[in-house]
Scaffold this motif. Structure first.
Motif, PDB file in Angstrom:
ATOM      1  N   ALA A   1      42.099  36.493  37.641  1.00 28.69           N
ATOM      2  CA  ALA A   1      41.887  36.880  39.187  1.00 28.69           C
ATOM      3  C   ALA A   1      41.824  35.447  39.902  1.00 28.69           C
ATOM      4  O   ALA A   1      40.867  34.591  39.495  1.00 28.69           O
ATOM      5  N   TRP A   2      42.664  35.307  40.773  1.00 33.79           N
ATOM      6  CA  TRP A   2      42.578  34.032  41.864  1.00 33.79           C
ATOM      7  C   TRP A   2      42.088  34.699  43.250  1.00 33.79           C
ATOM      8  O   TRP A   2      42.414  35.383  43.755  1.00 33.79           O
TER       9      TRP A   2
ATOM     10  N   PRO B   1      31.942  39.350  53.674  1.00 35.12           N
ATOM     11  CA  PRO B   1      31.463  37.960  52.984  1.00 35.12           C
ATOM     12  C   PRO B   1      31.486  37.746  51.635  1.00 35.12           C
ATOM     13  O   PRO B   1      31.439  36.492  51.238  1.00 35.12           O
ATOM     14  N   SER B   2      31.459  38.452  50.607  1.00 33.39           N
ATOM     15  CA  SER B   2      31.544  38.320  49.417  1.00 33.39           C
ATOM     16  C   SER B   2      32.866  38.373  48.512  1.00 33.39           C
ATOM     17  O   SER B   2      32.672  37.952  47.438  1.00 33.39           O
ATOM     18  N   MET B   3      33.827  38.629  49.199  1.00 33.42           N
ATOM     19  CA  MET B   3      35.067  38.609  48.551  1.00 33.42           C
ATOM     20  C   MET B   3      36.019  37.965  49.402  1.00 33.42           C
ATOM     21  O   MET B   3      36.689  38.288  50.349  1.00 33.42           O
ATOM     22  N   ALA B   4      37.001  37.197  48.712  1.00 31.93           N
ATOM     23  CA  ALA B   4      37.999  36.297  49.359  1.00 31.93           C
ATOM     24  C   ALA B   4      39.365  37.133  48.965  1.00 31.93           C
ATOM     25  O   ALA B   4      39.397  37.924  47.939  1.00 31.93           O
ATOM     26  N   THR B   5      40.372  36.895  49.705  1.00 26.49           N
ATOM     27  CA  THR B   5      41.666  37.331  49.227  1.00 26.49           C
ATOM     28  C   THR B   5      41.873  36.829  47.879  1.00 26.49           C
ATOM     29  O   THR B   5      41.892  35.923  47.702  1.00 26.49           O
ATOM     30  N   ASN B   6      42.491  37.780  47.050  1.00 22.14           N
ATOM     31  CA  ASN B   6      42.721  37.519  45.596  1.00 22.14           C
ATOM     32  C   ASN B   6      43.918  38.022  45.016  1.00 22.14           C
ATOM     33  O   ASN B   6      44.514  38.966  45.696  1.00 22.14           O
ATOM     34  N   LEU B   7      44.608  37.507  44.019  1.00 22.09           N
ATOM     35  CA  LEU B   7      45.463  38.308  43.361  1.00 22.09           C
ATOM     36  C   LEU B   7      45.343  38.355  41.716  1.00 22.09           C
ATOM     37  O   LEU B   7      44.387  37.377  41.395  1.00 22.09           O
TER      38      LEU B   7
ATOM     39  N   LEU C   1      47.222  42.616  43.979  1.00 23.41           N
ATOM     40  CA  LEU C   1      47.068  41.839  45.107  1.00 23.41           C
ATOM     41  C   LEU C   1      46.146  42.604  46.010  1.00 23.41           C
ATOM     42  O   LEU C   1      46.153  43.755  46.241  1.00 23.41           O
ATOM     43  N   THR C   2      45.117  41.903  46.510  1.00 19.32           N
ATOM     44  CA  THR C   2      44.008  42.531  47.348  1.00 19.32           C
ATOM     45  C   THR C   2      43.921  41.447  48.539  1.00 19.32           C
ATOM     46  O   THR C   2      43.355  40.269  48.253  1.00 19.32           O
TER      47      THR C   2
ATOM     48  N   ARG D   1      40.979  45.786  54.198  1.00 18.08           N
ATOM     49  CA  ARG D   1      41.422  45.175  53.192  1.00 18.08           C
ATOM     50  C   ARG D   1      42.658  45.958  52.812  1.00 18.08           C
ATOM     51  O   ARG D   1      42.710  47.215  52.849  1.00 18.08           O
ATOM     52  N   VAL D   2      43.672  45.391  52.245  1.00 21.86           N
ATOM     53  CA  VAL D   2      44.993  46.092  51.633  1.00 21.86           C
ATOM     54  C   VAL D   2      45.254  45.875  50.041  1.00 21.86           C
ATOM     55  O   VAL D   2      45.197  44.515  49.821  1.00 21.86           O
ATOM     56  N   SER D   3      45.297  47.006  49.209  1.00 18.23           N
ATOM     57  CA  SER D   3      45.524  46.690  47.782  1.00 18.23           C
ATOM     58  C   SER D   3      47.000  47.040  47.477  1.00 18.23           C
ATOM     59  O   SER D   3      47.272  48.086  48.080  1.00 18.23           O
TER      60      SER D   3
END
Length: 203
Positions: free
Chosen positions: A54-55, A65-71, A81-82, A95-97
């Motif tokens: 997970a990037w 605050p605790s989660m950045a955009t990631n894939l 992808l989120t 957020r969009v997944s």
């Protein structure tokens, strides 16, 4: 700075190799700054997710605050992808997944009031998994543990064995060892399943 992109831009990357043009378009959208791979969540375990890198993209808008955009990348291809809603044109949620379909099918769940919240056996792409939901305050979580066909068969035919495995897994999920180090969960769960159910039909 950020201009929303159509959802199709992100969806087109699913299933594509990391060096494909579709994924490169997503990476360009998210920016060049990539942070450490994310760890396995203490409130979720899935053998597929555990094999996924997970990037984080901390320069992109954060979901909260605790989660950045990631894939997530598995076997060199993007499987989910989120992204922050502000990156997706027309999004109304924070957020969009985007995820590859996992083709999960529930094949067994014990019936009756005494089995409330009991785990189900599911089949995903030919593999059997025990789908355990732990609902207890801050221990809430969803966990998927691999089963061999023999183990799935034994659990379906023996209610006492099913309950013994279920209660043992709940104890592991609520145990101090898991709280201190969530990475112990897969090994501890598999050891319990193997000890109770065996690995195969051979003596």
């Amino acid at each position: 700075m950020w201009h929303p992109a159509p959802a199709q831009l992100f969806a087109s990357a699913l299933g594509r190799p990391i060096d494909s043009a579709e994924v490169q378009s997503v990476l360009d959208m998210l920016g060049p700054h990539v942070e450490r791979p994310l760890g396995i969540s203490t409130a979720r375990y899935d053998p597929d997710s555990a094999r996924t890198v997970a990037w984080d993209f901390p320069a992109a808008p954060r979901l909260w605050p605790s989660m950045a955009t990631n894939l997530g990348v598995r076997d060199g291809a993007v499987v989910w992808l989120t992204v922050a809603g502000e990156l997706v044109d027309g999004a109304t949620e924070p957020r969009v997944s985007f995820r590859m379909p996992d083709d999960s099918e529930q094949i067994f769940r014990p019936q009756g009031p005494e089995w409330n919240w009991a785990p189900a056996i599911i089949r995903r792409r030919g593999d059997f998994l025990l789908d355990l939901d732990v609902g207890q305050g801050h221990w809430d979580g969803e966990y998927l543990f691999p089963l061999t066909p023999w183990q799935a068969e034994r659990l379906q035919s023996d209610p006492l064995l099913y309950r013994e495995v279920w209660e043992g897994l709940v104890r592991i999920c609520q145990g101090r060892a898991f709280f201190d180090d969530p990475s112990t969960l897969p090994g501890s769960a598999q050891s319990l399943i193997d000890a109770r159910c065996g690995r195969d039909s051979c003596p």
